[in-house]
Scaffold this motif. Structure first.
Motif, PDB file in Angstrom:
ATOM      1  N   ALA A 145      87.837  22.088  87.729  1.00 15.95           N
ATOM      2  CA  ALA A 145      86.858  20.669  87.250  1.00 15.95           C
ATOM      3  C   ALA A 145      86.806  21.271  84.901  1.00 15.95           C
ATOM      4  O   ALA A 145      87.058  20.612  83.818  1.00 15.95           O
ATOM      5  CB  ALA A 145      85.656  21.310  87.030  1.00 15.95           C
ATOM      6  N   SER A 146      86.941  22.687  84.824  1.00 12.39           N
ATOM      7  CA  SER A 146      86.706  23.313  83.555  1.00 12.39           C
ATOM      8  C   SER A 146      87.516  23.541  82.669  1.00 12.39           C
ATOM      9  O   SER A 146      87.638  23.278  81.524  1.00 12.39           O
ATOM     10  CB  SER A 146      86.787  24.883  83.678  1.00 12.39           C
ATOM     11  N   PHE A 147      89.267  23.298  83.453  1.00 14.51           N
ATOM     12  CA  PHE A 147      90.185  23.359  83.171  1.00 14.51           C
ATOM     13  C   PHE A 147      90.425  21.794  81.725  1.00 14.51           C
ATOM     14  O   PHE A 147      90.628  21.700  81.025  1.00 14.51           O
ATOM     15  CB  PHE A 147      91.225  22.948  83.391  1.00 14.51           C
ATOM     16  N   HIS A 148      90.372  20.680  82.821  1.00 16.19           N
ATOM     17  CA  HIS A 148      89.691  19.498  82.143  1.00 16.19           C
ATOM     18  C   HIS A 148      88.712  19.755  81.630  1.00 16.19           C
ATOM     19  O   HIS A 148      88.684  18.376  80.447  1.00 16.19           O
ATOM     20  CB  HIS A 148      89.672  18.204  83.812  1.00 16.19           C
ATOM     21  N   ARG A 149      87.444  19.286  81.818  1.00 12.37           N
ATOM     22  CA  ARG A 149      86.716  19.766  80.532  1.00 12.37           C
ATOM     23  C   ARG A 149      86.583  19.723  79.017  1.00 12.37           C
ATOM     24  O   ARG A 149      86.404  19.562  78.438  1.00 12.37           O
ATOM     25  CB  ARG A 149      85.362  20.275  81.265  1.00 12.37           C
ATOM     26  N   ILE A 166      94.039  11.639  85.873  1.00 11.78           N
ATOM     27  CA  ILE A 166      93.086  10.748  84.851  1.00 11.78           C
ATOM     28  C   ILE A 166      92.106  11.310  85.802  1.00 11.78           C
ATOM     29  O   ILE A 166      90.869  10.942  85.146  1.00 11.78           O
ATOM     30  CB  ILE A 166      93.609   9.965  84.045  1.00 11.78           C
ATOM     31  N   GLY A 167      92.086  11.911  86.901  1.00  7.72           N
ATOM     32  CA  GLY A 167      90.609  11.575  88.355  1.00  7.72           C
ATOM     33  C   GLY A 167      89.531  11.710  87.501  1.00  7.72           C
ATOM     34  O   GLY A 167      88.250  11.491  87.358  1.00  7.72           O
ATOM     35  N   LEU A 168      90.185  13.594  86.951  1.00  5.15           N
ATOM     36  CA  LEU A 168      89.074  14.495  86.974  1.00  5.15           C
ATOM     37  C   LEU A 168      88.475  14.051  85.785  1.00  5.15           C
ATOM     38  O   LEU A 168      87.243  13.950  85.379  1.00  5.15           O
ATOM     39  CB  LEU A 168      88.770  15.901  86.913  1.00  5.15           C
ATOM     40  N   GLU A 169      89.319  13.547  84.587  1.00  5.00           N
ATOM     41  CA  GLU A 169      88.288  13.058  83.782  1.00  5.00           C
ATOM     42  C   GLU A 169      87.556  11.576  83.196  1.00  5.00           C
ATOM     43  O   GLU A 169      86.823  11.576  83.036  1.00  5.00           O
ATOM     44  CB  GLU A 169      89.567  12.659  82.813  1.00  5.00           C
ATOM     45  N   VAL A 170      87.781  10.475  84.542  1.00  6.34           N
ATOM     46  CA  VAL A 170      86.610   9.999  85.029  1.00  6.34           C
ATOM     47  C   VAL A 170      85.656  10.063  85.562  1.00  6.34           C
ATOM     48  O   VAL A 170      84.539  10.024  85.174  1.00  6.34           O
ATOM     49  CB  VAL A 170      87.564   8.538  85.043  1.00  6.34           C
ATOM     50  N   LEU A 223      84.555  18.667  76.254  1.00  2.00           N
ATOM     51  CA  LEU A 223      82.569  18.943  76.439  1.00  2.00           C
ATOM     52  C   LEU A 223      82.172  19.217  77.327  1.00  2.00           C
ATOM     53  O   LEU A 223      81.542  19.759  78.168  1.00  2.00           O
ATOM     54  CB  LEU A 223      83.071  16.968  77.714  1.00  2.00           C
ATOM     55  N   ASN A 224      81.987  20.215  76.364  1.00  2.66           N
ATOM     56  CA  ASN A 224      81.055  21.273  76.141  1.00  2.66           C
ATOM     57  C   ASN A 224      79.334  21.632  76.368  1.00  2.66           C
ATOM     58  O   ASN A 224      79.445  22.607  77.222  1.00  2.66           O
ATOM     59  CB  ASN A 224      81.095  23.013  75.102  1.00  2.66           C
ATOM     60  N   ASP A 225      78.982  20.157  76.891  1.00  2.00           N
ATOM     61  CA  ASP A 225      77.528  20.256  77.475  1.00  2.00           C
ATOM     62  C   ASP A 225      77.768  19.819  78.767  1.00  2.00           C
ATOM     63  O   ASP A 225      76.098  19.595  79.168  1.00  2.00           O
ATOM     64  CB  ASP A 225      77.178  19.090  76.525  1.00  2.00           C
ATOM     65  N   PHE A 226      78.826  19.564  79.489  1.00  2.00           N
ATOM     66  CA  PHE A 226      78.889  19.418  80.660  1.00  2.00           C
ATOM     67  C   PHE A 226      79.237  20.938  82.065  1.00  2.00           C
ATOM     68  O   PHE A 226      79.955  21.087  81.625  1.00  2.00           O
ATOM     69  CB  PHE A 226      79.486  18.361  81.029  1.00  2.00           C
TER      70      PHE A 226
END
Length: 351
Positions: free
Chosen positions: A46-50, A17-21, A55-58
Protein backbone atom coordinates in the motif's frame (compact mmCIF):
# COMPACT_ATOMS: atom_id res chain seq x y z
CA UNK A 1 -18.95 -0.42 20.00
CA UNK A 2 -19.58 1.15 16.59
CA UNK A 3 -22.76 0.18 14.73
CA UNK A 4 -21.21 1.06 11.37
CA UNK A 5 -20.87 -1.77 8.89
CA UNK A 6 -17.46 -3.38 8.49
CA UNK A 7 -16.72 -3.47 4.78
CA UNK A 8 -13.88 -5.75 3.69
CA UNK A 9 -11.81 -4.81 0.65
CA UNK A 10 -9.56 -7.14 -1.33
CA UNK A 11 -6.76 -5.35 -3.20
CA UNK A 12 -6.77 -7.28 -6.48
CA UNK A 13 -3.67 -7.44 -8.66
CA UNK A 14 -0.83 -5.52 -6.96
CA UNK A 15 0.41 -4.38 -10.38
CA UNK A 16 -2.91 -2.89 -11.44
CA UNK A 17 -5.00 0.09 -10.33
CA UNK A 18 -6.74 -1.66 -7.43
CA UNK A 19 -4.85 -0.01 -4.61
CA UNK A 20 -4.91 3.32 -6.42
CA UNK A 21 -8.73 3.44 -6.51
CA UNK A 22 -8.92 2.02 -2.97
CA UNK A 23 -6.62 4.69 -1.53
CA UNK A 24 -8.25 7.50 -3.48
CA UNK A 25 -11.65 6.39 -2.17
CA UNK A 26 -10.58 5.99 1.45
CA UNK A 27 -8.57 9.23 1.45
CA UNK A 28 -11.95 10.99 1.56
CA UNK A 29 -12.51 11.02 5.32
CA UNK A 30 -16.30 11.28 4.98
CA UNK A 31 -16.28 7.64 3.93
CA UNK A 32 -15.74 6.82 7.61
CA UNK A 33 -19.14 8.32 8.41
CA UNK A 34 -20.75 5.42 6.54
CA UNK A 35 -18.61 2.36 7.20
CA UNK A 36 -15.47 0.93 8.76
CA UNK A 37 -13.18 -0.14 5.90
CA UNK A 38 -10.91 -3.16 6.35
CA UNK A 39 -8.41 -3.70 3.52
CA UNK A 40 -6.80 -7.12 3.10
CA UNK A 41 -3.28 -6.72 1.74
CA UNK A 42 -0.01 -5.44 3.15
CA UNK A 43 1.12 -2.01 4.32
CA UNK A 44 4.37 -2.15 2.32
CA UNK A 45 2.47 -2.73 -0.92
CA UNK A 46 0.00 0.00 0.00
CA UNK A 47 2.86 2.41 0.79
CA UNK A 48 4.38 1.77 -2.62
CA UNK A 49 1.13 2.78 -4.31
CA UNK A 50 0.52 5.67 -1.93
CA UNK A 51 3.92 7.16 -2.74
CA UNK A 52 3.29 6.72 -6.46
CA UNK A 53 0.12 8.77 -5.98
CA UNK A 54 1.89 11.32 -3.77
CA UNK A 55 -0.78 10.94 -1.07
CA UNK A 56 1.46 11.60 1.90
CA UNK A 57 -1.36 12.49 4.30
CA UNK A 58 -3.04 9.07 4.12
CA UNK A 59 -2.15 5.95 6.08
CA UNK A 60 -3.77 2.71 7.24
CA UNK A 61 -4.37 1.56 10.77
CA UNK A 62 -2.75 -1.89 10.94
CA UNK A 63 -4.75 -4.61 12.70
CA UNK A 64 -4.44 -8.37 13.11
CA UNK A 65 -8.08 -9.26 12.58
CA UNK A 66 -11.41 -7.64 11.85
CA UNK A 67 -12.44 -7.46 15.50
CA UNK A 68 -9.69 -4.88 16.11
CA UNK A 69 -10.90 -2.46 13.41
CA UNK A 70 -10.91 1.19 14.42
CA UNK A 71 -14.20 2.78 13.24
CA UNK A 72 -12.45 6.14 12.90
CA UNK A 73 -9.73 4.86 10.57
CA UNK A 74 -9.22 2.94 7.36
CA UNK A 75 -7.83 -0.39 8.56
CA UNK A 76 -5.49 -2.91 6.97
CA UNK A 77 -4.82 -6.56 7.74
CA UNK A 78 -1.41 -7.77 6.59
CA UNK A 79 -2.10 -11.05 4.77
CA UNK A 80 1.54 -12.10 4.26
CA UNK A 81 4.96 -11.41 5.75
CA UNK A 82 7.37 -11.43 2.82
CA UNK A 83 8.30 -8.50 0.58
CA UNK A 84 6.49 -8.38 -2.75
CA UNK A 85 8.07 -7.33 -6.03
CA UNK A 86 5.76 -4.82 -7.67
CA UNK A 87 5.96 -4.34 -11.44
CA UNK A 88 3.31 -1.77 -12.24
CA UNK A 89 1.45 -2.39 -15.45
CA UNK A 90 2.71 -5.96 -15.84
CA UNK A 91 0.82 -9.23 -15.61
CA UNK A 92 2.99 -11.43 -13.42
CA UNK A 93 2.69 -14.61 -11.40
CA UNK A 94 3.36 -12.48 -8.32
CA UNK A 95 0.38 -10.26 -9.10
CA UNK A 96 -1.92 -13.27 -9.22
CA UNK A 97 -0.46 -14.91 -6.10
CA UNK A 98 -1.03 -11.97 -3.80
CA UNK A 99 -4.39 -11.09 -5.33
CA UNK A 100 -5.55 -14.54 -4.26
CA UNK A 101 -4.05 -14.29 -0.76
CA UNK A 102 -5.92 -11.02 -0.26
CA UNK A 103 -9.17 -12.43 -1.65
CA UNK A 104 -8.97 -15.67 0.32
CA UNK A 105 -8.40 -13.95 3.66
CA UNK A 106 -11.21 -11.47 3.00
CA UNK A 107 -13.68 -14.18 1.95
CA UNK A 108 -12.77 -16.27 4.99
CA UNK A 109 -13.80 -13.35 7.18
CA UNK A 110 -16.91 -12.71 5.06
CA UNK A 111 -18.11 -16.32 5.33
CA UNK A 112 -17.38 -16.33 9.07
CA UNK A 113 -19.41 -13.14 9.56
CA UNK A 114 -16.46 -11.06 10.77
CA UNK A 115 -17.18 -8.44 8.09
CA UNK A 116 -20.57 -7.34 6.74
CA UNK A 117 -19.76 -7.19 3.02
CA UNK A 118 -16.87 -7.42 0.57
CA UNK A 119 -15.74 -5.08 -2.19
CA UNK A 120 -13.23 -6.68 -4.55
CA UNK A 121 -10.65 -4.74 -6.54
CA UNK A 122 -9.90 -6.14 -10.02
CA UNK A 123 -7.94 -9.36 -10.53
CA UNK A 124 -6.29 -10.70 -13.67
CA UNK A 125 -8.27 -13.84 -14.47
CA UNK A 126 -5.22 -15.46 -16.09
CA UNK A 127 -2.40 -14.91 -13.63
CA UNK A 128 -4.50 -15.72 -10.56
CA UNK A 129 -5.03 -19.30 -11.72
CA UNK A 130 -3.39 -21.85 -9.41
CA UNK A 131 -4.08 -25.05 -7.49
CA UNK A 132 -6.13 -22.94 -5.08
CA UNK A 133 -8.00 -20.87 -7.67
CA UNK A 134 -9.39 -22.64 -10.72
CA UNK A 135 -12.27 -20.35 -11.55
CA UNK A 136 -13.18 -18.10 -14.46
CA UNK A 137 -13.45 -15.12 -12.11
CA UNK A 138 -14.63 -13.71 -8.80
CA UNK A 139 -18.27 -14.67 -9.40
CA UNK A 140 -17.62 -18.39 -9.77
CA UNK A 141 -15.22 -18.49 -6.81
CA UNK A 142 -17.65 -16.66 -4.53
CA UNK A 143 -20.54 -18.87 -5.56
CA UNK A 144 -18.57 -21.94 -4.48
CA UNK A 145 -17.47 -20.33 -1.22
CA UNK A 146 -21.09 -19.41 -0.48
CA UNK A 147 -22.23 -22.95 -1.23
CA UNK A 148 -24.84 -21.56 -3.62
CA UNK A 149 -26.41 -23.61 -6.40
CA UNK A 150 -26.50 -20.57 -8.69
CA UNK A 151 -25.60 -16.88 -8.74
CA UNK A 152 -26.14 -13.89 -10.98
CA UNK A 153 -23.55 -11.51 -12.38
CA UNK A 154 -25.57 -8.31 -11.96
CA UNK A 155 -24.21 -5.02 -13.32
CA UNK A 156 -26.00 -2.10 -11.71
CA UNK A 157 -26.15 1.66 -11.99
CA UNK A 158 -28.77 4.36 -11.47
CA UNK A 159 -30.00 4.12 -15.08
CA UNK A 160 -29.47 0.46 -15.96
CA UNK A 161 -29.28 -2.97 -14.34
CA UNK A 162 -28.11 -5.92 -16.44
CA UNK A 163 -27.70 -9.58 -15.53
CA UNK A 164 -26.39 -12.39 -17.72
CA UNK A 165 -27.50 -16.00 -18.19
CA UNK A 166 -24.00 -17.15 -19.17
CA UNK A 167 -20.92 -15.43 -17.78
CA UNK A 168 -17.27 -16.22 -18.30
CA UNK A 169 -17.48 -18.97 -20.91
CA UNK A 170 -16.27 -19.22 -24.53
CA UNK A 171 -18.68 -17.84 -27.13
CA UNK A 172 -18.84 -21.26 -28.81
CA UNK A 173 -20.44 -22.73 -25.68
CA UNK A 174 -23.12 -20.09 -25.14
CA UNK A 175 -25.98 -21.68 -27.06
CA UNK A 176 -25.68 -25.06 -25.35
CA UNK A 177 -25.53 -23.44 -21.90
CA UNK A 178 -28.74 -21.50 -22.45
CA UNK A 179 -31.64 -23.68 -21.29
CA UNK A 180 -35.14 -23.06 -20.03
CA UNK A 181 -33.91 -24.02 -16.56
CA UNK A 182 -30.92 -21.66 -16.62
CA UNK A 183 -32.97 -18.68 -17.81
CA UNK A 184 -35.70 -19.27 -15.23
CA UNK A 185 -33.09 -19.64 -12.48
CA UNK A 186 -31.46 -16.31 -13.41
CA UNK A 187 -34.85 -14.61 -13.60
CA UNK A 188 -35.71 -15.88 -10.12
CA UNK A 189 -32.41 -14.58 -8.75
CA UNK A 190 -32.82 -11.22 -10.49
CA UNK A 191 -36.42 -10.80 -9.38
CA UNK A 192 -35.56 -11.69 -5.77
CA UNK A 193 -32.54 -9.38 -5.74
CA UNK A 194 -34.49 -6.44 -7.15
CA UNK A 195 -37.01 -6.86 -4.34
CA UNK A 196 -34.67 -7.65 -1.46
CA UNK A 197 -31.52 -5.75 -2.39
CA UNK A 198 -32.92 -2.76 -4.27
CA UNK A 199 -36.41 -2.50 -2.76
CA UNK A 200 -38.31 -2.59 -6.04
CA UNK A 201 -41.75 -3.97 -5.14
CA UNK A 202 -42.85 -5.31 -8.53
CA UNK A 203 -39.79 -5.60 -10.77
CA UNK A 204 -40.30 -5.41 -14.51
CA UNK A 205 -37.63 -7.41 -16.33
CA UNK A 206 -36.73 -7.35 -20.03
CA UNK A 207 -35.30 -10.54 -21.54
CA UNK A 208 -33.06 -10.27 -24.60
CA UNK A 209 -33.00 -12.75 -27.46
CA UNK A 210 -29.91 -14.74 -28.36
CA UNK A 211 -29.85 -14.33 -32.12
CA UNK A 212 -29.79 -11.18 -34.30
CA UNK A 213 -33.27 -9.60 -34.40
CA UNK A 214 -34.29 -12.11 -31.69
CA UNK A 215 -34.25 -14.80 -34.36
CA UNK A 216 -36.70 -13.15 -36.78
CA UNK A 217 -39.37 -15.76 -35.99
CA UNK A 218 -36.92 -18.62 -36.48
CA UNK A 219 -35.32 -17.32 -39.67
CA UNK A 220 -31.99 -16.62 -37.90
CA UNK A 221 -32.00 -19.31 -35.23
CA UNK A 222 -34.73 -20.95 -33.17
CA UNK A 223 -33.47 -20.60 -29.57
CA UNK A 224 -36.04 -17.87 -28.98
CA UNK A 225 -38.92 -20.22 -29.87
CA UNK A 226 -37.57 -23.38 -28.26
CA UNK A 227 -35.95 -21.98 -25.13
CA UNK A 228 -36.27 -18.28 -24.34
CA UNK A 229 -40.02 -17.79 -24.86
CA UNK A 230 -40.93 -20.96 -22.89
CA UNK A 231 -38.63 -19.75 -20.09
CA UNK A 232 -40.33 -16.36 -20.05
CA UNK A 233 -43.73 -18.03 -19.88
CA UNK A 234 -42.58 -20.27 -17.04
CA UNK A 235 -41.26 -17.24 -15.15
CA UNK A 236 -44.56 -15.43 -15.65
CA UNK A 237 -46.37 -18.43 -14.19
CA UNK A 238 -44.20 -17.95 -11.09
CA UNK A 239 -45.33 -14.35 -10.79
CA UNK A 240 -42.25 -12.76 -12.35
CA UNK A 241 -42.96 -9.82 -14.68
CA UNK A 242 -40.61 -10.94 -17.47
CA UNK A 243 -41.10 -9.67 -21.02
CA UNK A 244 -39.45 -10.34 -24.35
CA UNK A 245 -37.43 -11.59 -26.05
CA UNK A 246 -36.12 -8.30 -27.42
CA UNK A 247 -33.53 -7.78 -30.13
CA UNK A 248 -30.49 -6.50 -28.23
CA UNK A 249 -29.29 -3.87 -30.70
CA UNK A 250 -32.56 -2.00 -31.05
CA UNK A 251 -33.40 -2.46 -27.37
CA UNK A 252 -30.37 -0.47 -26.23
CA UNK A 253 -30.27 1.90 -29.22
CA UNK A 254 -33.78 3.24 -28.58
CA UNK A 255 -33.30 3.25 -24.80
CA UNK A 256 -36.05 0.73 -24.15
CA UNK A 257 -34.13 -0.28 -21.00
CA UNK A 258 -35.47 2.86 -19.34
CA UNK A 259 -38.91 1.23 -19.30
CA UNK A 260 -37.68 -1.70 -17.20
CA UNK A 261 -36.15 -2.24 -13.78
CA UNK A 262 -33.57 -4.69 -15.13
CA UNK A 263 -32.47 -6.56 -18.24
CA UNK A 264 -31.48 -10.22 -18.57
CA UNK A 265 -28.94 -10.73 -21.37
CA UNK A 266 -28.10 -14.14 -22.74
CA UNK A 267 -24.31 -13.79 -22.61
CA UNK A 268 -21.50 -11.66 -21.23
CA UNK A 269 -20.77 -9.20 -24.04
CA UNK A 270 -24.40 -8.81 -25.05
CA UNK A 271 -25.09 -7.28 -21.65
CA UNK A 272 -21.77 -5.80 -20.59
CA UNK A 273 -20.85 -3.87 -23.73
CA UNK A 274 -23.96 -1.65 -23.64
CA UNK A 275 -23.80 -1.44 -19.85
CA UNK A 276 -20.23 -0.17 -19.89
CA UNK A 277 -21.04 2.23 -22.72
CA UNK A 278 -23.96 3.67 -20.77
CA UNK A 279 -22.71 3.44 -17.17
CA UNK A 280 -18.94 2.94 -17.23
CA UNK A 281 -18.10 5.79 -14.85
CA UNK A 282 -20.48 4.65 -12.12
CA UNK A 283 -21.19 0.99 -12.83
CA UNK A 284 -21.05 -1.63 -10.09
CA UNK A 285 -20.70 -5.40 -10.44
CA UNK A 286 -22.84 -7.15 -7.83
CA UNK A 287 -22.99 -10.92 -7.29
CA UNK A 288 -26.66 -11.58 -6.61
CA UNK A 289 -28.05 -14.78 -5.14
CA UNK A 290 -25.45 -15.35 -2.42
CA UNK A 291 -25.97 -15.33 1.35
CA UNK A 292 -23.42 -12.53 1.65
CA UNK A 293 -22.89 -9.26 -0.20
CA UNK A 294 -20.07 -8.72 -2.68
CA UNK A 295 -19.64 -5.82 -5.08
CA UNK A 296 -16.81 -4.59 -7.28
CA UNK A 297 -16.04 -1.70 -9.62
CA UNK A 298 -17.00 -2.19 -13.23
CA UNK A 299 -13.47 -2.20 -14.65
CA UNK A 300 -10.38 -4.35 -14.81
CA UNK A 301 -6.77 -4.06 -13.70
CA UNK A 302 -6.09 -1.28 -16.27
CA UNK A 303 -2.39 -2.09 -16.51
CA UNK A 304 -1.93 0.64 -19.11
CA UNK A 305 -2.50 3.40 -16.55
CA UNK A 306 -1.29 1.65 -13.37
CA UNK A 307 0.90 3.92 -11.26
CA UNK A 308 0.19 7.00 -13.38
CA UNK A 309 -2.39 8.57 -11.04
CA UNK A 310 -4.93 8.51 -13.87
CA UNK A 311 -7.45 5.95 -12.58
CA UNK A 312 -10.88 7.21 -11.53
CA UNK A 313 -12.11 5.98 -8.18
CA UNK A 314 -15.78 6.71 -8.95
CA UNK A 315 -16.78 3.12 -9.79
CA UNK A 316 -14.96 1.73 -6.75
CA UNK A 317 -16.57 4.30 -4.46
CA UNK A 318 -19.98 3.47 -5.92
CA UNK A 319 -19.27 -0.23 -5.33
CA UNK A 320 -18.47 0.53 -1.69
CA UNK A 321 -21.70 2.45 -1.17
CA UNK A 322 -23.69 -0.17 -3.07
CA UNK A 323 -22.41 -2.82 -0.65
CA UNK A 324 -23.48 -0.69 2.32
CA UNK A 325 -26.94 -0.05 0.90
CA UNK A 326 -27.57 -3.67 -0.07
CA UNK A 327 -26.61 -4.98 3.37
CA UNK A 328 -28.95 -2.46 5.00
CA UNK A 329 -31.77 -3.27 2.60
CA UNK A 330 -31.40 -6.99 3.29
CA UNK A 331 -31.45 -6.49 7.04
CA UNK A 332 -34.45 -4.19 6.93
CA UNK A 333 -36.26 -6.67 4.64
CA UNK A 334 -35.47 -9.48 7.08
CA UNK A 335 -36.72 -7.39 10.02
CA UNK A 336 -39.92 -6.56 8.14
CA UNK A 337 -40.52 -10.23 7.31
CA UNK A 338 -39.86 -11.21 10.92
CA UNK A 339 -42.24 -8.56 12.24
CA UNK A 340 -44.89 -9.69 9.75
CA UNK A 341 -44.61 -13.27 11.01
CA UNK A 342 -44.86 -12.14 14.63
CA UNK A 343 -47.93 -10.03 13.84
CA UNK A 344 -49.55 -12.93 11.96
CA UNK A 345 -48.91 -15.25 14.94
CA UNK A 346 -50.36 -12.75 17.39
CA UNK A 347 -53.44 -12.38 15.20
CA UNK A 348 -53.93 -16.16 15.09
CA UNK A 349 -53.49 -16.39 18.87
CA UNK A 350 -56.17 -13.71 19.40
CA UNK A 351 -58.53 -15.58 17.11
Amino acid sequence: MSDKLKIGISIGDVNGIGLEVIIKTLAEVKILDYCTPIVYGHTKVASFHRKALNLNDFSFNVINDASEANPKRSNMINCWEEDVKIELGQSTETGGKYAFLSLERAVNDLVAGHIDALVTAPINKHNIQSENFKFAGHTEYLQERAGAADSLMFLTSEDLKVGVVTGHIPVGQISQKITIESIVSKLKLMNDSLKKDFWIRKPKIAVLGLNPHAGDDGLIGNEEQTTIIPAINEAKALGILAMGPYAADGFFANKSYLKFDAVLAMYHDQGLIPFKQISFENGVNFTAGLNFVRTSPDHGTAYDIAGKNEASEVSFRDALFAAIHIVKHRRESADLASNTLVYAKLSRDRD
